[in-house]
Design a protein around this motif. Structure first.
Motif, PDB file in Angstrom:
ATOM      1  N   LEU A 215     -10.627  -2.144   3.882  1.00  0.00           N
ATOM      2  CA  LEU A 215     -11.436  -1.075   3.292  1.00  0.00           C
ATOM      3  C   LEU A 215     -10.847   0.302   3.561  1.00  0.00           C
TER       4      LEU A 215
ATOM      5  N   THR B 287     -11.491  18.212  10.592  1.00  0.00           N
ATOM      6  CA  THR B 287     -10.230  18.573   9.956  1.00  0.00           C
ATOM      7  C   THR B 287      -9.580  19.746  10.694  1.00  0.00           C
TER       8      THR B 287
ATOM      9  N   GLN C 120       2.253   4.541  -1.446  1.00  0.00           N
ATOM     10  CA  GLN C 120       1.885   5.430  -2.538  1.00  0.00           C
ATOM     11  C   GLN C 120       2.877   6.579  -2.541  1.00  0.00           C
TER      12      GLN C 120
ATOM     13  N   PHE D 244      -4.666  -2.439  -0.864  1.00  0.00           N
ATOM     14  CA  PHE D 244      -3.981  -3.310  -1.820  1.00  0.00           C
ATOM     15  C   PHE D 244      -3.307  -4.520  -1.188  1.00  0.00           C
ATOM     16  N   THR D 245      -3.227  -4.549   0.123  1.00  0.00           N
ATOM     17  CA  THR D 245      -2.602  -5.679   0.785  1.00  0.00           C
ATOM     18  C   THR D 245      -3.549  -6.880   0.752  1.00  0.00           C
TER      19      THR D 245
ATOM     20  N   LYS E 161      -6.883  15.827  -1.531  1.00  0.00           N
ATOM     21  CA  LYS E 161      -6.758  17.217  -1.078  1.00  0.00           C
ATOM     22  C   LYS E 161      -7.476  18.160  -2.041  1.00  0.00           C
TER      23      LYS E 161
ATOM     24  N   ASP F 179     -15.763   6.971  -1.754  1.00  0.00           N
ATOM     25  CA  ASP F 179     -14.341   6.667  -1.796  1.00  0.00           C
ATOM     26  C   ASP F 179     -13.696   6.911  -0.426  1.00  0.00           C
ATOM     27  N   MET F 180     -12.795   5.992  -0.052  1.00  0.00           N
ATOM     28  CA  MET F 180     -12.186   6.105   1.269  1.00  0.00           C
ATOM     29  C   MET F 180     -11.077   7.155   1.310  1.00  0.00           C
ATOM     30  N   ASP F 181     -10.484   7.424   0.141  1.00  0.00           N
ATOM     31  CA  ASP F 181      -9.315   8.297   0.120  1.00  0.00           C
ATOM     32  C   ASP F 181      -9.671   9.776   0.054  1.00  0.00           C
ATOM     33  N   SER F 182     -10.893  10.053  -0.383  1.00  0.00           N
ATOM     34  CA  SER F 182     -11.149  11.436  -0.749  1.00  0.00           C
ATOM     35  C   SER F 182     -11.344  12.320   0.481  1.00  0.00           C
ATOM     36  N   TYR F 183     -11.294  13.588   0.228  1.00  0.00           N
ATOM     37  CA  TYR F 183     -11.308  14.622   1.257  1.00  0.00           C
ATOM     38  C   TYR F 183     -12.752  15.005   1.525  1.00  0.00           C
ATOM     39  N   MET F 184     -13.150  14.912   2.785  1.00  0.00           N
ATOM     40  CA  MET F 184     -14.554  15.185   3.097  1.00  0.00           C
ATOM     41  C   MET F 184     -14.785  16.634   3.481  1.00  0.00           C
ATOM     42  N   SER F 185     -13.730  17.407   3.568  1.00  0.00           N
ATOM     43  CA  SER F 185     -13.904  18.784   3.992  1.00  0.00           C
ATOM     44  C   SER F 185     -13.785  19.760   2.833  1.00  0.00           C
TER      45      SER F 185
ATOM     46  N   TRP G  99     -23.676  16.155   2.292  1.00  0.00           N
ATOM     47  CA  TRP G  99     -24.126  14.755   2.283  1.00  0.00           C
ATOM     48  C   TRP G  99     -25.282  14.574   3.266  1.00  0.00           C
TER      49      TRP G  99
ATOM     50  N   ARG H  85      -7.919  13.759   8.615  1.00  0.00           N
ATOM     51  CA  ARG H  85      -8.348  12.367   8.603  1.00  0.00           C
ATOM     52  C   ARG H  85      -8.171  11.701   9.971  1.00  0.00           C
TER      53      ARG H  85
ATOM     54  N   PHE I   3     -17.289  11.305  -3.624  1.00  0.00           N
ATOM     55  CA  PHE I   3     -16.391  11.726  -2.545  1.00  0.00           C
ATOM     56  C   PHE I   3     -16.653  10.976  -1.251  1.00  0.00           C
ATOM     57  N   TYR I   4     -17.914  10.694  -0.960  1.00  0.00           N
ATOM     58  CA  TYR I   4     -18.118   9.995   0.305  1.00  0.00           C
ATOM     59  C   TYR I   4     -18.087   8.489   0.165  1.00  0.00           C
TER      60      TYR I   4
ATOM     61  N   ASP J  66       0.787  -1.217   0.000  1.00  0.00           N
ATOM     62  CA  ASP J  66       0.000   0.000   0.000  1.00  0.00           C
ATOM     63  C   ASP J  66       0.824   1.274   0.000  1.00  0.00           C
TER      64      ASP J  66
ATOM     65  N   ARG K 268     -14.570  11.433  10.352  1.00  0.00           N
ATOM     66  CA  ARG K 268     -14.031  11.707   9.023  1.00  0.00           C
ATOM     67  C   ARG K 268     -14.183  13.166   8.620  1.00  0.00           C
ATOM     68  N   GLY K 269     -15.233  13.803   9.114  1.00  0.00           N
ATOM     69  CA  GLY K 269     -15.461  15.185   8.715  1.00  0.00           C
ATOM     70  C   GLY K 269     -14.616  16.187   9.483  1.00  0.00           C
TER      71      GLY K 269
ATOM     72  N   GLN L  87     -28.798   8.773   6.128  1.00  0.00           N
ATOM     73  CA  GLN L  87     -27.352   8.731   5.968  1.00  0.00           C
ATOM     74  C   GLN L  87     -26.745   7.591   6.787  1.00  0.00           C
TER      75      GLN L  87
ATOM     76  N   PHE M 184     -19.061  16.897   3.543  1.00  0.00           N
ATOM     77  CA  PHE M 184     -19.592  16.136   4.660  1.00  0.00           C
ATOM     78  C   PHE M 184     -20.969  16.644   5.084  1.00  0.00           C
TER      79      PHE M 184
END
Lengths: 368, 364
Positions: free
Chosen positions: B112, B261, A23, B117-118, A94, A119-125, A174, B267, A116-117, A21, B258-259, B245, A171
């Motif tokens: 998740l 910041t 990147q 990828f692992t 970002k 996907d786990m990688d994306s930015y929620m803010s 949503w 994150r 965006f929500y 993993d 998650r929200g 939701q 966020f």
């Protein structure tokens, strides 16, 4: 036995060293701003501003800003299309601003934030904003003085602190899209002369669709007060009409209290009383300069004027069918039988609003 | 029976129950409960906590009669050799399968959120290797470890406070009781997986070294803590997200964070999940231990049994992690759990009353 153990240890070590993993930053292309529009032919067109990081060796990086565009029939697959156009792997972790063109927003914005929500990688803010005209017009500005996304971000942060626009991120959007009892308002951006961007007020939404109605900057401040929102400051400037001599005053809300009451009478008519009390500081009042301020009179004039404006705002909300004050939620919580009986989509128009704003000047600055 | 390195204090018992129960189930609990109970999900966990408390009293009555025997020895004592063995098989299978389910969900979440990828089997191997290593060292060591890592639960509570700064809507849970009593009860039933772990008491009771009088108080305290802990998180989730939701989210608890910041830290959910790996592992360790203990083996062969059980769980985690398969697996495991956690102990208690059996009475 010992030798076998050592061999096993070595094999285990080999398993551990594989980093599936990892990147690497140099392989990623960071997206910092996204815009989506609809073309005349009904295609979805998206543009992104990306930061392309290239390693020069020795820990030195070269950063380039690029504008990449792609178009498709639907929003799905635009990301994949964009990914194939840029060097390196696309990384939306970002993406600070997402600008949606007003024509497209009328068709609903959910398809553009769903990704965006999920996907786990994306930015929620990320900030979600609506632009007057094409969103790309705003994102493609000031190409040399990039990255533009940060300029927009600063502008939005500033406007949020002044309580001109609401704090809305992916966020919170949503949440609001999926809430049947409340509608949202989103920041409305405008490109003005001299290649500048302005926070022009708020765009009123119904569910995930832009209603086509906007409130100007002055009115959006008052709307946010009605919604019981006050950030650092809330500066307003008003013309006090009654005498017709154009007295004007600017003031800054220091604190705010709002009381929202939803009443249902015998005929199931919904009446909504909103009482807003503001304690304000006078910023400027250049009239009657030989006398001091007549605070009592000013309080009354300001209250009258703001109450009148608040009434206009609630009328606009009703016309646009935008339940920004969350009346539906109140009814579903406190009058559940009525909520089951009515179709809120139609019933909202018949809500009777009675807003009153009471202003109390508590500070007058350096002079009386 | 009372070996030196497998005895625990009541203080440690509290944390063993805490760490066995709190684990992977919490992360998706609000979604599971909200499916039927909607805005009243927080009542569901309170009821579930009440049900667990009733069971704990049943356990207490049963264990008082057989203070030096563990669950699988009591079954043999009351039901006889053959029937007892059959029931023990169910008990063993329950622990292995619940342990496997916890591991599978654990792997799924790591896959998740953290390591997309692992390969799953590597994650599984790493988790189980660590778990087997601790379980082999027997109960005292496990108990000490659990006490040590329990502050992580406190850390989670503190992290959740950050969420209170984002907008809250208390009206989402109003009007209270609107989803109906039946739906709230179904919600309680569905929260069972997250509550499981307290049945471990049946297997560790003889190892408590102090006098056993205050044990009921200790286990009740642990249960109250866990119930309130779960209710707090469900409540927080319900007022943070609109009902539709929560229904969409796999792990609402992670989405809470998650929200959030900050300029320096972003994150928070991923940082939190990395810490939460430990409480998730402790549940797996607990089940591995219970499964191994339930086989009634000699002290000397215990490490081998743990290794074997670890391997069995590893093999079970290799099944494909489709949502459909997991749901099916989850359903069957919960039926088995009803049997082992609720029905068998109650049955044993009734029988021991009827035939007036005590530890001292002769074995049949």
């Amino acid at each position: 036995m010992r030798k076998i153990l050592i061999i096993i240890l070595f094999i285990t070590l080999n398993i551990l060293t594989g980093c599936w993993d990892q990147q690497l930053l140099v392989n990623r292309t960071l997206v910092n701003g996204i815009s989506v529009d609809i073309t005349e032919e009904g295609k979805i067109k998206s543009a992104i501003r990306v930061l392309n990081i290239q390693s020069n060796g020795g820990g030195q990086f070269e950063i380039q800003d690029e504008l990449v565009e792609s178009a498709g029939q639907t929003s799905v697959g635009l990301g994949i299309e964009l990914d194939s156009k840029i060097t390196g792997e696309i990384d939306a972790s970002k993406a600070h601003v997402v600008i949606i063109g007003e024509e497209l927003a009328k068709k609903g914005i959910h398809p553009f934030i769903e990704f965006f929500y999920r996907d786990m990688d994306s930015y929620m803010s990320s900030k979600i904003v609506i632009s007057k005209g094409k969103a790309k017009e705003i994102l493609s500005m000031e190409k040399d003085k990039s990255p533009i996304a940060f300029v927009i971000l600063q502008l939005l942060n500033g406007a949020e602190a002044d309580t001109v626009i609401p704090k809305e991120t992916t966020f919170s959007v949503w949440r609001e899209i999926l809430d049947p009892g409340k509608d949202m308002v989103l920041p409305y951006l405008n490109r003005v002369e001299g290649n500048k961007i302005q926070a022009a007020g708020v765009a009123l939404f119904h569910n995930d669709q832009y209603t086509g109605t906007t409130l100007s900057k002055e009115k959006s401040s008052l709307l946010l007060s009605l919604m019981n929102q006050l950030e650092k400051t809330n500066k307003m400037a008003l013309m006090l009409e009654p005498e017709g001599n154009g007295r004007s005053i600017s003031f800054d809300t220091i604190n705010l209290s709002r009381n929202l009451e939803v009443l249902v009478d015998k005929d199931d008519k919904i009446i909504c009383k909103i009482d807003v009390k503001m304690n304000v500081e006078v910023g400027s009042y250049p009239q009657d300069f030989k006398k001091g301020l007549n605070i009592k009179k000013l309080n009354k004039d300001l209250s009258d004027e703001l109450t009148k404006q608040a009434k206009e705002i609630t009328n606009t909300l009703l016309q646009a069918n935008c339940d920004a004050l969350g009346i539906g939620r109140r009814i579903s919580s406190f009058h559940p039988e009525l909520w089951k009986k009515i179709d809120w989509e139609d019933e909202y128009k018949n809500v009777h609003f009675e807003p009153t704003v009471k202003v109390n000047i508590i500070k007058t600055g350096n002079v009386f | 029976m009372m070996e030196k390195n497998s005895s625990i204090t009541k203080f440690q018992l509290f944390f063993i129950l805490l760490e066995s129960q709190i684990g992977v189930g919490l992360l998706s609990l609000p979604n599971v409960v909200q499916k039927t109970a909607h805005g009243d999900g927080w009542i569901s966990t309170l009821i579930a906590g009440g049900a667990v408390q009733c069971m704990l009293v049943v356990y207490w009555q049963l264990l008082k009669r057989f203070p030096t025997l563990i669950y699988t020895e009591i079954t043999q004592k009351i039901l006889g050799r053959f029937l007892g063995r059959l029931f023990n098989l169910f008990i063993y299978m329950n622990f292995i399968l619940v342990g496997s389910l916890a591991t599978i969900l654990f792997i799924k979440i790591i896959n998740l959120w953290l390591l997309p990828f692992t390969p799953d089997w590597i994650i599984s191997l790493l988790i189980l290797a660590a778990c087997v290593y601790l379980t082999v060292s027997d109960l005292t060591m496990i108990a000490r470890f659990y006490v040590l890592v329990s502050f992580l639960i406190l850390l989670l509570l503190l992290t959740s406070l950050l969420n209170w700064f984002s907008p809250k809507e208390f009206q989402y849970i109003l009007p209270i009781g609107s989803s109906g009593f039946k739906n709230i009860l179904i919600g309680s039933k569905n929260s069972l997986l997250a509550m499981l772990g307290f049945e471990g008491l049946l297997l560790i009771f003889p190892f408590i070294i102090q006098n056993k009088k205050g044990v009921l108080k200790t286990i009740s305290l642990a249960n109250i803590f866990i119930t309130l802990f779960y209710t707090y998180f469900i409540f927080l989730t319900l007022i943070s997200f609109s009902p539709d939701q929560v229904a969409q989210m796999r792990e609402p608890i992670l989405n809470l964070l998650r929200g959030i910041t900050y300029k320096m830290v972003d994150r928070v959910d991923l940082i939190f999940l990395s810490i939460w790996i430990v409480p998730m592992s402790t549940s797996v360790i607990a089940y591995l231990f219970f499964a191994s203990k339930s086989m009634n083996v000699e002290k000397k062969t215990f490490p081998k049994v743990v290794l074997l059980n670890g391997f069995i769980i590893f093999l079970i985690t290799l099944i494909p992690h489709d949502d459909a398969i997991i749901t099916l697996f989850n359903n069957y495991v919960s039926y088995l759990s009803y049997l082992v956690v609720f029905i068998i102990p109650t049955l044993l208690l009734i029988l021991s009353f009827l035939f007036n059996k005590h530890e001292s009475s002769e074995s049949t």
